[in-house]
Design a protein around this motif. Structure first.
Motif, PDB file in Angstrom:
ATOM      1  N   TYR A 129       0.836  -1.135   0.116  1.00 32.01           N
ATOM      2  CA  TYR A 129       0.010   0.095  -0.130  1.00 32.01           C
ATOM      3  C   TYR A 129       0.881   1.055  -0.008  1.00 32.01           C
ATOM      4  CZ  TYR A 129      -4.290  -2.605   1.484  1.00 32.01           C
ATOM      5  OH  TYR A 129      -5.088  -3.658   1.298  1.00 32.01           O
ATOM      6  N   ILE A 130       0.299   2.148  -0.859  1.00 30.47           N
ATOM      7  CA  ILE A 130       1.148   3.568  -0.782  1.00 30.47           C
ATOM      8  C   ILE A 130       0.431   4.724  -0.500  1.00 30.47           C
ATOM      9  CG2 ILE A 130       2.940   2.720  -2.482  1.00 30.47           C
ATOM     10  CD1 ILE A 130       1.586   4.164  -4.592  1.00 30.47           C
ATOM     11  N   ARG A 131       0.889   5.640   0.179  1.00 33.40           N
ATOM     12  CA  ARG A 131       0.052   7.042   0.058  1.00 33.40           C
ATOM     13  C   ARG A 131       0.349   7.765  -1.263  1.00 33.40           C
ATOM     14  NH1 ARG A 131      -4.284   7.312   3.876  1.00 33.40           N
ATOM     15  NH2 ARG A 131      -3.449   5.811   5.544  1.00 33.40           N
ATOM     16  N   GLY A 132      -0.650   8.147  -1.877  1.00 35.27           N
ATOM     17  CA  GLY A 132      -0.106   9.014  -3.180  1.00 35.27           C
ATOM     18  C   GLY A 132      -0.766  10.223  -2.866  1.00 35.27           C
ATOM     19  N   PRO A 133      -1.046  11.013  -4.064  1.00 38.97           N
ATOM     20  CA  PRO A 133      -1.456  12.456  -3.864  1.00 38.97           C
ATOM     21  C   PRO A 133      -2.379  12.915  -3.093  1.00 38.97           C
ATOM     22  CG  PRO A 133      -2.376  11.509  -5.950  1.00 38.97           C
ATOM     23  CD  PRO A 133      -1.594  10.242  -5.297  1.00 38.97           C
ATOM     24  N   GLU A 134      -1.867  13.680  -2.004  1.00 33.62           N
ATOM     25  CA  GLU A 134      -2.720  14.110  -0.674  1.00 33.62           C
ATOM     26  C   GLU A 134      -3.142  12.811   0.323  1.00 33.62           C
ATOM     27  OE1 GLU A 134      -6.092  16.536  -2.243  1.00 33.62           O
ATOM     28  OE2 GLU A 134      -5.072  17.088  -3.838  1.00 33.62           O
ATOM     29  N   GLY A 135      -2.265  12.036   0.474  1.00 33.05           N
ATOM     30  CA  GLY A 135      -2.570  10.782   0.994  1.00 33.05           C
ATOM     31  C   GLY A 135      -3.157   9.814   0.723  1.00 33.05           C
ATOM     32  N   VAL A 136      -3.960   9.836  -0.425  1.00 30.43           N
ATOM     33  CA  VAL A 136      -4.764   8.879  -0.740  1.00 30.43           C
ATOM     34  C   VAL A 136      -4.187   7.303  -0.876  1.00 30.43           C
ATOM     35  CG1 VAL A 136      -6.099   7.990  -2.733  1.00 30.43           C
ATOM     36  CG2 VAL A 136      -5.948  10.465  -2.399  1.00 30.43           C
ATOM     37  N   LEU A 137      -4.971   6.302  -0.303  1.00 26.14           N
ATOM     38  CA  LEU A 137      -4.390   5.022  -0.053  1.00 26.14           C
ATOM     39  C   LEU A 137      -4.461   4.150  -1.520  1.00 26.14           C
ATOM     40  CD1 LEU A 137      -2.932   3.201   2.129  1.00 26.14           C
ATOM     41  CD2 LEU A 137      -5.127   2.278   2.499  1.00 26.14           C
ATOM     42  N   ILE A 138      -3.466   3.735  -1.985  1.00 26.63           N
ATOM     43  CA  ILE A 138      -3.285   3.044  -3.212  1.00 26.63           C
ATOM     44  C   ILE A 138      -2.873   1.692  -2.913  1.00 26.63           C
ATOM     45  CG2 ILE A 138      -2.543   2.824  -5.696  1.00 26.63           C
ATOM     46  CD1 ILE A 138      -2.772   5.963  -5.494  1.00 26.63           C
ATOM     47  N   GLY A 139      -3.335   0.754  -3.366  1.00 22.03           N
ATOM     48  CA  GLY A 139      -2.398  -0.625  -3.570  1.00 22.03           C
ATOM     49  C   GLY A 139      -1.858  -1.064  -4.786  1.00 22.03           C
ATOM     50  N   LEU A 140      -0.615  -1.733  -4.647  1.00 26.40           N
ATOM     51  CA  LEU A 140       0.049  -1.980  -5.904  1.00 26.40           C
ATOM     52  C   LEU A 140       0.165  -3.694  -5.698  1.00 26.40           C
ATOM     53  CD1 LEU A 140       2.570   0.621  -6.070  1.00 26.40           C
ATOM     54  CD2 LEU A 140       0.369   0.444  -7.365  1.00 26.40           C
ATOM     55  N   ALA A 141       0.107  -4.333  -6.741  1.00 26.51           N
ATOM     56  CA  ALA A 141      -0.091  -5.824  -6.762  1.00 26.51           C
ATOM     57  C   ALA A 141       1.030  -6.223  -8.061  1.00 26.51           C
ATOM     58  CB  ALA A 141      -1.266  -6.506  -6.777  1.00 26.51           C
ATOM     59  N   GLN A 142       1.654  -6.956  -7.833  1.00 29.87           N
ATOM     60  CA  GLN A 142       2.744  -7.547  -8.758  1.00 29.87           C
ATOM     61  C   GLN A 142       2.518  -9.005  -8.965  1.00 29.87           C
ATOM     62  OE1 GLN A 142       6.961  -6.640  -8.781  1.00 29.87           O
ATOM     63  NE2 GLN A 142       7.373  -8.301  -9.946  1.00 29.87           N
ATOM     64  N   GLU A 143       1.975  -9.604  -9.804  1.00 28.48           N
ATOM     65  CA  GLU A 143       1.942 -10.970  -9.930  1.00 28.48           C
ATOM     66  C   GLU A 143       3.118 -11.792 -10.340  1.00 28.48           C
ATOM     67  OE1 GLU A 143      -1.205 -14.214 -12.042  1.00 28.48           O
ATOM     68  OE2 GLU A 143      -1.283 -12.177 -12.824  1.00 28.48           O
ATOM     69  N   LEU A 144       3.353 -12.700  -9.525  1.00 29.80           N
ATOM     70  CA  LEU A 144       4.735 -13.433  -9.714  1.00 29.80           C
ATOM     71  C   LEU A 144       4.465 -14.606 -10.619  1.00 29.80           C
ATOM     72  CD1 LEU A 144       5.767 -13.411  -6.018  1.00 29.80           C
ATOM     73  CD2 LEU A 144       6.503 -11.865  -7.696  1.00 29.80           C
ATOM     74  N   SER A 145       5.619 -15.086 -11.450  1.00 30.41           N
ATOM     75  CA  SER A 145       5.233 -16.338 -12.435  1.00 30.41           C
ATOM     76  C   SER A 145       5.644 -17.447 -11.708  1.00 30.41           C
ATOM     77  CB  SER A 145       6.480 -15.817 -13.594  1.00 30.41           C
ATOM     78  OG  SER A 145       6.048 -14.411 -14.003  1.00 30.41           O
TER      79      SER A 145
END
Length: 145
Positions: A129-145
């Motif tokens: 999870y990251i805090r983006g512009p103005e603190g908005v919470l965003i999740g990032l997912a990288q699928e593993l092979s």
């Protein structure tokens, strides 16, 4: 009657230009910008006569959209940007990315900060999870092979 699709997710921001730049860097495309205003719009939202500048962002696959809104009138009445991960209500949007490390590096230039750690979930995903512009919470997912 069957549900056809999810049309978009909306996020209210103060600095629309910075939010657009952040989501373009993430990989979304700016579909368009415009004003939503007047009595008809206020009837939909229940806010009365409103004036809102919006930017519609489209995911690269063309199936999902993110609507960024900057309210000019009426004034914003609450701020949930720093709500913890276990808060009730809207929390985050999760995006699938090819390379989480590269994505984090690029987004840090736009003020992104990790909310916790980048973790591995079994042999399936790397997640954060990251805090983006103005603190908005965003999740990032990288699928593993």
């Amino acid at each position: 009657m069957a549900l056809k699709r999810m049309d978009n997710v909306g996020i209210v921001v103060e600095d629309l230009d910075a939010a657009v730049a952040f989501f373009i860097e993430l990989g979304l495309e700016l579909e368009g910008r415009g004003m939503v205003e007047g009595e008809w719009a206020g009837r939909v939202t229940g806010l009365g006569d409103q004036r809102v500048e919006i930017a519609m962002m489209r995911t690269p696959d063309g199936h999902s959209r993110l609507e960024l809104s900057r309210f000019l009138a009426p004034a914003v009445v609450a701020d949930h940007r720093n709500a913890p991960v276990n808060a009730l209500g809207y929390l985050r949007v999760m995006f699938a990315v090819d390379d989480i490390d590269d994505t984090l590096e690029r987004l840090r230039a736009h003020g992104a900060q990790l909310a916790g750690d980048v973790v591995r979930y079994q042999d399936i995903y790397r997640l954060c999870y990251i805090r983006g512009p103005e603190g908005v919470l965003i999740g990032l997912a990288q699928e593993l092979s």
